[in-house]
Each structure stands twice: as structure tokens, then as C-alpha cells.
Design a protein around this motif. Sequence first.
Motif, PDB file in Angstrom:
ATOM      1  N   LEU A 132      -9.991   2.786  -4.847  1.00  0.00           N
ATOM      2  CA  LEU A 132      -9.877   4.171  -4.492  1.00  0.00           C
ATOM      3  C   LEU A 132      -9.894   4.918  -5.698  1.00  0.00           C
ATOM      4  O   LEU A 132      -9.066   4.842  -6.467  1.00  0.00           O
ATOM      5  N   ASN A 133     -10.792   6.076  -5.848  1.00  0.00           N
ATOM      6  CA  ASN A 133     -10.804   6.776  -7.053  1.00  0.00           C
ATOM      7  C   ASN A 133     -10.540   8.200  -6.667  1.00  0.00           C
ATOM      8  O   ASN A 133     -10.611   8.965  -5.712  1.00  0.00           O
ATOM      9  N   LEU A 183       0.380  -2.771  -1.043  1.00  0.00           N
ATOM     10  CA  LEU A 183       0.736  -1.263  -1.702  1.00  0.00           C
ATOM     11  C   LEU A 183       1.955  -0.432  -1.929  1.00  0.00           C
ATOM     12  O   LEU A 183       2.567  -0.519  -2.857  1.00  0.00           O
ATOM     13  N   MET A 186      -0.482   5.508  -6.202  1.00  0.00           N
ATOM     14  CA  MET A 186      -2.110   5.881  -6.483  1.00  0.00           C
ATOM     15  C   MET A 186      -2.843   4.913  -7.488  1.00  0.00           C
ATOM     16  O   MET A 186      -3.831   4.654  -7.254  1.00  0.00           O
ATOM     17  N   TYR A 244      -4.645  -2.131   2.915  1.00  0.00           N
ATOM     18  CA  TYR A 244      -4.012  -2.162   1.398  1.00  0.00           C
ATOM     19  C   TYR A 244      -2.631  -2.854   1.676  1.00  0.00           C
ATOM     20  O   TYR A 244      -1.725  -2.479   1.105  1.00  0.00           O
ATOM     21  N   ILE A 245      -2.593  -4.112   2.057  1.00  0.00           N
ATOM     22  CA  ILE A 245      -1.163  -4.683   2.428  1.00  0.00           C
ATOM     23  C   ILE A 245      -0.701  -5.025   1.151  1.00  0.00           C
ATOM     24  O   ILE A 245      -1.424  -5.714   0.271  1.00  0.00           O
ATOM     25  N   PHE A 268      -1.962   1.697  -7.781  1.00  0.00           N
ATOM     26  CA  PHE A 268      -2.331   0.404  -7.188  1.00  0.00           C
ATOM     27  C   PHE A 268      -3.430   0.762  -6.266  1.00  0.00           C
ATOM     28  O   PHE A 268      -4.306  -0.253  -6.258  1.00  0.00           O
ATOM     29  N   THR A 323      -6.635   0.728  -8.380  1.00  0.00           N
ATOM     30  CA  THR A 323      -6.984  -0.666  -8.718  1.00  0.00           C
ATOM     31  C   THR A 323      -7.850  -1.405  -7.865  1.00  0.00           C
ATOM     32  O   THR A 323      -8.567  -2.284  -7.747  1.00  0.00           O
ATOM     33  N   SER A 324      -7.714  -0.973  -6.401  1.00  0.00           N
ATOM     34  CA  SER A 324      -8.439  -1.438  -5.319  1.00  0.00           C
ATOM     35  C   SER A 324      -9.757  -0.702  -4.787  1.00  0.00           C
ATOM     36  O   SER A 324     -10.312  -0.877  -3.742  1.00  0.00           O
TER      37      SER A 324
END
Lengths: 289, 170
Positions: free
Chosen positions: B123-124, B72, B115, B69-70, B117, B120-121
Motif C-alpha cells: 500500500l503506497n 498489521l 502505515m 493484513y493479518i 507495515f 511494506t505490503s
Amino acid sequence: MGKKINPMGIAVLVFAVILITLTSIRLTGLGSDFPNPVGKALDRILSPVERTIWSIGDGIKDNVRAIFSFRTVKAENEELRKQVEQLKGDNLQLKQQVLAALRYQELDKDVFQSPTLEKYEKIGATIVNRNPTAWYQTITVNKGSKDGVKADDPVIANLGLVGKVVAASSATSDILLILDGEGQVGALVRDNLGNAVFGILKGTYKKGSRLNATGSLEMEFKQEDEVNSGDLVFTSGFGGVFPKDIPIGVVTGVRVDPTGLLKTANIEPIVNFDSLEEVYILDVPGGSR
Amino acid sequence: MKRYVIMLIIFMLCLTLPGTLFQYWSWGGIKPDLVMLWVIYIALHHRPVRAIAYGFSFGLIEDFYLGRYIGLNAISLAAAALLIGFLQQRWYRENIPLTMVLVLIVSILGQTLIMLFAATSGLNWFFGDALNIILGISFYNCLLVPLTYPFIHRSFTSGFLFQKPKYEHR
């Protein structure tokens, strides 16, 4: 004369930075394979520092505990002396039970030994760090790509499955534990008659107990599937990451879904993740380097 | 130059301590976000633009260190620094209880951004879990203020981290 600030230019720059950053976050998520030379260099620099802090911390913890619990230890010692006398008397009886247990172990050995594992080379690794954030359940070990470790290699402990490698630098590797909801494992539940029910095992760390460091596991089944407390859970070998028949845990309870269509089995992992210090990384051919 | 080296060393410690030392002092898996705390301290003693640059750079290095997650933490820490930039002009930064409140507010917003950001990638997070983590980390950061801030503040105003105004360099 001062420089003129162009608000539109600043707005465009800020927007571009945010857009690039969001794209980068999206492209470099968990499991993605991207070159990270900066991260690897940082790992090389910080690993010795981390190892030193760990060893100092462990030393302090052990010594401080011994000093502060001196009275307790003394009381325990006296109590234990009494118990030793009693235990001597029980020893003979226990010896008979030990012999019985050894026979049981011999019988049980076939269940917990997986012939599929013997094909693979095992790389022993020591845990040097746990994830510094509370958002994932990962650990870092002291073996990396120069030792033959690659992404997606399964990781086991002496009792069963631990997780899989998600990133490998030259000297260290990150391992995603099966307790984390991000990792899923193709698994089967075997009852005491040897019948297998297949399913997908998920970590509950994400779902309900992210604050519980030990976490737990669960699997969903159809209503008619025969799954009971005490059944053993193994990897099924489906999915291409984990070899077949690695022990995972024991079913501790089964909840029926309110709709009556599904039921969920709670599974207690047989590996104690809190006290885990050493693991084996299986060198499975075909993983992504 | 010495000032920047010290800032970098403190940042490196902030990067490594949560995964090592604070492993012994974690509350149910919650550890402080020391990098965010360090960026807040820096932002309290710098102009907003420079604070944002520090936040973004340190966040980016943290992202590379974590390896996924570069961006984040980079964007979240830059936003936290921006917020401090707005608040610090209206805040009495010598007062430790007030600084604790500031750290609490900014940590809550910063962790919420992380959380969001992350969401959006892909992760829920369950709302309750995310709330516990956000509040846990923020309170932990807040509790570290009385132990760390007096030294850092003194250092920024008259010690190792003190930066002479440009006109004094001549």
C-alpha cells in the motif's frame, strides 16, 4: 530460586514473531483469498450489535435534529407556505416542462440502461457498516456467501457502479468502493456523438483527498483523445470483473499534464456514496468463491 | 474472571464503535482508533510483558475482524504497549493532561507503524495524506482521554478492573 532468562532465546523468539507477522501481513493483503473463520465468527457476533447501534444512532440523530432545529423548522415552514402559493402559479408552466422532461427521459433511457446487466441476477443488500478505519474506503453489507455473494462480484446502485466485493463471509460482505485508489476499473468515455475512448478509471481517495469522505474519480488520456466536460463514463467490460456499460460518472473537467503528453479527466461519480443505503450485488458467473 | 469478561466487552465495543457511532462524529473521515486507546490504558496499568501480550492479542483479533493484513494491528499494538511499558515507569499516570500527551505520542507512533507495515505490503501512501490521518487519529484519541480515562483509571485501581496482588488471593 528464580528462573534464568536467556536473552538470546528471547531475541530469537521476538525475531521469529516479527518475521511471521510481516509474512502474514504480506500474504493477507487486500484482494487475497484466505480462510478467515475467526473473522467470520466475529462478523456473526458483532453484526447484530452494529445494526442495533446504527438504528439507535439514526433514531437519536433524527430526533435531536428535530428538537434543536425547531425554530429553524418553524421559520422554514412560514417561508414554505409563501412559496407554495407562488408555486401553485408556476405549476401549469411546470407541467408543460415535466412533459418535455418525460420525453427527454424516454430518450435518455437507452443511454443509462445496460442490456448486459439484465443477464445477471441482482442481489439486493443493505449497508450495515462502513470501514471503522480511515485507511480504506470499504462498506459492509448484510448479504454474504449463503446468499450467493462471492469475491469480485460487481456492486451497483440504482444509478451506477459502486465497487466490487473483496471478501464474503456467510452473512456479510465487504465492498471496496471505486473511490478508493486500491480499486481500478476498465472504463470508457462516451462523447455526445457516441464515440468511445478507453482508459482506466482510478479513485482519488488515496491520491489527493483521502480525508474527503466523498472522494472522486479520474482517468488519464493521451493528448489527442477527444474528451470533454459532460461526457459520460461507463465500464468498458475489459478486466473481467465489471460487465460492460454500467454508468460510472460524468466528466467535470480536463487538466492537461505539464509535459503536454497526457491529460487527466476529473470524473464526478453519479452515485452519491455518502447517502448510499442499499446496493445490488451482481451475481456474475466465474467469480472466485 | 469477571475482570477479563469486562475487558473483552470493552474491547468489542472499541472494535464496533468506530464503524458505527463514530461514523456520526467523524471529522472529514477521521475516526479514533479506540482499540489502540484501550491497549494504551491497559498497558498503563499492567507490567510490560503482559501489556505486550494484550496488545498483540487484541490487535490480532482486530486484524481478523477487518479481514485483511493479518498481523498489521497485532504488531503495531504490541509495539505501542511496549513503548507504554517503558514510559509508564517514568510517567505520572494520575495526571490527565500528562496522560493525554502520552496517548498522543504513542498513537502517533502506533499509527506510523501501521502505515509503515502497510507500506511494506504494497500500500503506497502520499506523505501528506498519511500525515493527516496519523495526526487526525492521534488527536482524536488524545481528546477522548479526559472523557474516558478517569473512569478507566478508577476502575483499574479500585473498581471492576482492579486486580488483586497474588499474595492477597491466598
